[in-house]
Design an enzyme around this catalytic site. Structure first.
Site, mmCIF file in Angstrom:
data_model
loop_
_atom_site.group_PDB
_atom_site.id
_atom_site.type_symbol
_atom_site.label_atom_id
_atom_site.label_comp_id
_atom_site.label_asym_id
_atom_site.label_seq_id
_atom_site.Cartn_x
_atom_site.Cartn_y
_atom_site.Cartn_z
ATOM 1 N N HIS A 85 0.844 -1.203 0.000
ATOM 2 C CA HIS A 85 0.000 0.000 0.000
ATOM 3 C C HIS A 85 0.878 1.252 0.000
ATOM 4 O O HIS A 85 0.643 2.198 -0.750
ATOM 5 C CB HIS A 85 -0.885 0.053 1.251
ATOM 6 C CG HIS A 85 -1.938 -1.019 1.351
ATOM 7 N ND1 HIS A 85 -2.143 -1.748 2.494
ATOM 8 C CD2 HIS A 85 -2.864 -1.469 0.464
ATOM 9 C CE1 HIS A 85 -3.149 -2.593 2.318
ATOM 10 N NE2 HIS A 85 -3.603 -2.456 1.090
ATOM 11 N N LYS A 122 -16.692 -6.435 7.628
ATOM 12 C CA LYS A 122 -15.410 -7.108 7.384
ATOM 13 C C LYS A 122 -14.729 -7.573 8.668
ATOM 14 O O LYS A 122 -13.706 -8.237 8.607
ATOM 15 C CB LYS A 122 -14.466 -6.187 6.595
ATOM 16 C CG LYS A 122 -14.715 -6.248 5.092
ATOM 17 C CD LYS A 122 -13.465 -5.910 4.311
ATOM 18 C CE LYS A 122 -13.621 -6.232 2.839
ATOM 19 N NZ LYS A 122 -12.405 -5.936 2.074
ATOM 20 N N ARG A 124 -2.360 -6.232 -8.173
ATOM 21 C CA ARG A 124 -1.230 -7.094 -7.812
ATOM 22 C C ARG A 124 -1.021 -8.195 -8.840
ATOM 23 O O ARG A 124 0.084 -8.539 -9.188
ATOM 24 C CB ARG A 124 -1.476 -7.753 -6.446
ATOM 25 C CG ARG A 124 -1.194 -6.862 -5.295
ATOM 26 C CD ARG A 124 -1.757 -7.417 -4.033
ATOM 27 N NE ARG A 124 -3.216 -7.432 -4.103
ATOM 28 C CZ ARG A 124 -4.013 -7.633 -3.085
ATOM 29 N NH1 ARG A 124 -3.502 -7.888 -1.901
ATOM 30 N NH2 ARG A 124 -5.314 -7.609 -3.228
ATOM 31 N N SER A 152 -3.126 -7.553 3.287
ATOM 32 C CA SER A 152 -3.352 -7.358 4.717
ATOM 33 C C SER A 152 -3.668 -8.692 5.383
ATOM 34 O O SER A 152 -3.225 -8.952 6.509
ATOM 35 C CB SER A 152 -4.521 -6.384 4.936
ATOM 36 O OG SER A 152 -4.220 -5.126 4.384
HETATM 37 P P1 ADP Z 1 -10.090 -3.568 -0.195
HETATM 38 O O1 ADP Z 1 -10.758 -4.194 0.968
HETATM 39 O O2 ADP Z 1 -10.839 -2.405 -0.773
HETATM 40 O O3 ADP Z 1 -9.596 -4.511 -1.252
HETATM 41 P P2 ADP Z 1 -7.350 -3.292 0.641
HETATM 42 O O4 ADP Z 1 -6.894 -2.524 1.829
HETATM 43 O O5 ADP Z 1 -7.153 -4.750 0.646
HETATM 44 O O6 ADP Z 1 -8.851 -2.860 0.463
HETATM 45 O O7 ADP Z 1 -6.664 -2.711 -0.674
HETATM 46 C C1 ADP Z 1 -6.802 -1.376 -1.044
HETATM 47 C C2 ADP Z 1 -6.163 -1.166 -2.403
HETATM 48 O O8 ADP Z 1 -4.771 -1.442 -2.309
HETATM 49 C C3 ADP Z 1 -6.676 -2.082 -3.510
HETATM 50 O O9 ADP Z 1 -6.696 -1.369 -4.723
HETATM 51 C C4 ADP Z 1 -5.651 -3.162 -3.585
HETATM 52 O O10 ADP Z 1 -5.582 -3.736 -4.885
HETATM 53 C C5 ADP Z 1 -4.403 -2.392 -3.281
HETATM 54 N N1 ADP Z 1 -3.372 -3.264 -2.708
HETATM 55 C C6 ADP Z 1 -3.525 -4.271 -1.857
HETATM 56 N N2 ADP Z 1 -2.349 -4.885 -1.577
HETATM 57 C C7 ADP Z 1 -1.415 -4.226 -2.307
HETATM 58 C C8 ADP Z 1 -0.005 -4.378 -2.492
HETATM 59 N N3 ADP Z 1 0.661 -5.375 -1.917
HETATM 60 N N4 ADP Z 1 0.620 -3.516 -3.309
HETATM 61 C C9 ADP Z 1 -0.075 -2.521 -3.909
HETATM 62 N N5 ADP Z 1 -1.390 -2.344 -3.811
HETATM 63 C C10 ADP Z 1 -2.068 -3.171 -3.024
#
Ligand code: ADP
Length: 161
Positions: free
Chosen positions: A16, A40, A89, A127
């Site tokens: 992120h 969630k 990803r 996450s």
């Molecule tokens: P959601 O529950 O909306 O999927 P996340 O917190 O899992 O929320 O992810 C938020 C955003 O960050 C999404 O667009 C996801 O694809 C992106 N994301 C998740 N993991 C990574 C990562 N390892 N690298 C870059 N972007 C990521």
């Protein structure tokens, strides 16, 4: 141009953060928007997640973090946002992300969704993987910012004692 980077961020990972840093270089302002989504069943409260994001992005002057309820497009409209930023990803993210992008476009045609490809070094990170590793006492120092690693060890040490 202001962009919104919405998600759960439960917790923020280095994947992120990489996306935030690259987005912050491209756009005038980047708002990391943490969705309040009780369904969630998150590990961290929205306030804890906002604190984690603020601490990890303190070096970025044009990044801010905010919590929101309801539809992302409504929050985007209220905050004068031009586009939603999301990360990709792997191919497995694509169907879901495209579906959300099309849904948002149908709700708010003026709002664009932009995708950034994840850094290859972070493409395995999510996450949920981080929480799984931390829950069983694994080292997550290379997966999350330092403050998040400390919060995870506090969380799981407390629940297991
Ligand atoms: P959601 O529950 O909306 O999927 P996340 O917190 O899992 O929320 O992810 C938020 C955003 O960050 C999404 O667009 C996801 O694809 C992106 N994301 C998740 N993991 C990574 C990562 N390892 N690298 C870059 N972007 C990521």
């Amino acid at each position: 141009m202001q962009v919104l980077y919405p998600g759960s961020f439960d917790p923020l990972t280095l994947g992120h953060l990489d996306l935030i840093e690259r987005g912050a270089q491209m756009f005038d302002r980047l708002v990391v928007a943490v969705l309040r989504n009780p369904s969630k069943n998150p590990c961290f409260s929205v306030e804890q997640r906002l604190a984690q994001i603020r601490s990890a992005t303190a070096h970025l002057g044009n990044v801010e973090a905010a919590g929101f309820d309801g539809l992302t497009v409504d929050f985007a409209k209220r905050t004068a946002t031009a586009a939603i930023l999301r990360g990709l990803r792997a191919l497995s993210d694509f169907d879901y992300e495209l579906q959300i992008a099309h849904t948002n476009k149908s709700l708010a045609p003026e709002l664009e969704t932009l995708f950034l490809a994840t850094a290859t070094s972070h493409s395995f990170l999510s996450s949920s993987v981080v929480k799984e590793v931390a829950r069983f006492g694994g080292n997550v120092a290379h997966m999350v910012p330092e403050g998040v690693a400390n919060d995870l060890s506090r969380l799981f040490n407390r629940t297991s004692s």
